[in-house]
Design an enzyme around this catalytic site. Structure first.
Site, PDB file in Angstrom:
ATOM      1  N   GLY A  11      44.420  -8.928 -13.071  1.00 37.86           N
ATOM      2  CA  GLY A  11      43.269  -7.799 -12.895  1.00 37.86           C
ATOM      3  C   GLY A  11      43.992  -6.602 -12.115  1.00 37.86           C
ATOM      4  O   GLY A  11      44.968  -6.235 -12.164  1.00 37.86           O
ATOM      5  N   CYS A  12      42.762  -6.014 -11.721  1.00 36.27           N
ATOM      6  CA  CYS A  12      42.826  -4.800 -10.758  1.00 36.27           C
ATOM      7  C   CYS A  12      43.868  -4.941  -9.903  1.00 36.27           C
ATOM      8  O   CYS A  12      43.811  -5.874  -8.764  1.00 36.27           O
ATOM      9  CB  CYS A  12      41.677  -4.609 -10.241  1.00 36.27           C
ATOM     10  SG  CYS A  12      41.825  -2.993  -9.206  1.00 36.27           S
ATOM     11  N   PHE A  13      44.894  -4.211  -9.772  1.00 39.77           N
ATOM     12  CA  PHE A  13      45.814  -4.529  -8.664  1.00 39.77           C
ATOM     13  C   PHE A  13      45.575  -4.358  -7.420  1.00 39.77           C
ATOM     14  O   PHE A  13      46.568  -4.735  -6.364  1.00 39.77           O
ATOM     15  CB  PHE A  13      47.409  -3.668  -9.134  1.00 39.77           C
ATOM     16  CG  PHE A  13      47.089  -2.352  -9.560  1.00 39.77           C
ATOM     17  CD1 PHE A  13      46.273  -1.333  -8.934  1.00 39.77           C
ATOM     18  CD2 PHE A  13      48.298  -1.635 -10.359  1.00 39.77           C
ATOM     19  CE1 PHE A  13      46.281  -0.001  -9.319  1.00 39.77           C
ATOM     20  CE2 PHE A  13      48.118  -0.307 -10.812  1.00 39.77           C
ATOM     21  CZ  PHE A  13      47.123   0.490 -10.171  1.00 39.77           C
ATOM     22  N   TRP A  14      44.771  -3.825  -7.012  1.00 39.41           N
ATOM     23  CA  TRP A  14      44.144  -3.333  -5.383  1.00 39.41           C
ATOM     24  C   TRP A  14      44.232  -4.639  -4.615  1.00 39.41           C
ATOM     25  O   TRP A  14      44.882  -4.978  -3.752  1.00 39.41           O
ATOM     26  CB  TRP A  14      43.425  -2.493  -5.201  1.00 39.41           C
ATOM     27  CG  TRP A  14      43.229  -0.961  -5.800  1.00 39.41           C
ATOM     28  CD1 TRP A  14      44.319  -0.336  -6.058  1.00 39.41           C
ATOM     29  CD2 TRP A  14      42.257  -0.090  -6.232  1.00 39.41           C
ATOM     30  NE1 TRP A  14      44.168   0.799  -6.604  1.00 39.41           N
ATOM     31  CE2 TRP A  14      42.986   0.931  -6.676  1.00 39.41           C
ATOM     32  CE3 TRP A  14      40.942  -0.309  -6.440  1.00 39.41           C
ATOM     33  CZ2 TRP A  14      41.990   2.094  -7.209  1.00 39.41           C
ATOM     34  CZ3 TRP A  14      39.969   0.621  -6.293  1.00 39.41           C
ATOM     35  CH2 TRP A  14      40.570   1.846  -7.065  1.00 39.41           C
TER      36      TRP A  14
END
Length: 158
Positions: A11-14
């Site tokens: 998912g979102c890499f953050w």
């Protein structure tokens, strides 16, 4: 000290970067794009969902401190591996669940780990995580690196 590389998309890499960065034995992380066909992808291009790239985290680790299997276990716990091309509100193939393997040993361990996870009964639906050979990793723009840490945000995934 021997260092190895592991690459994960969840998912979102953050948030994924933040979680892996907390693991003892992880010596560095960086976010970027991999698994697609566009050379030098940008965040804007990847968000169009036409490049084939996934948002991913490259994890450098010391295998004397943390094993690849331990990183896989952490990976399964930080996202829902049963949703194809989606994590929470983020929709598109760039948010897919994938393990990008840097060696035959990683591939074997990832495949065995996926089979155990799928058979565990933990998930109501089948695990759809892709196990792929690592390709070129394109680092994301600097403002994405350690994004949550730079803003003093400490979240737990999943």
């Amino acid at each position: 000290m021997t260092k190895e590389i592991a690459t994960f998309a969840a998912g979102c890499f953050w948030g994924v970067e933040l979680e892996f960065g907390k693991v003892p034995g992880v010596t560095s992380t960086r976010v970027g794009y991999t698994g697609g066909h566009l050379e030098n992808p940008t965040y804007e291009k990847v968000c169009e969902d036409t490049t084939g790239h996934a948002e991913a985290v490259e994890v450098e680790f010391d295998p004397a401190v943390v094993s690849y299997q331990e990183l896989l276990d952490k990976f399964w716990g930080m996202h829902d591996p049963t949703t194809r091309h989606r994590q929470g509100p983020d929709i598109g193939s760039q948010y897919r669940s994938a393990v990008f393997c840097h060696s035959e040993s990683q591939k074997t361990q990832a495949e065995e780990s996926l089979a155990r996870e799928d058979a565990s009964g933990r998930w109501a639906n089948p695990v759809v995580t892709e196990i792929l050979t690592a390709e070129k990793f394109w680092p994301a723009e600097e403002y994405h690196q350690k994004y949550l840490q730079k803003r003093g945000i400490d979240i737990s995934c999943h």
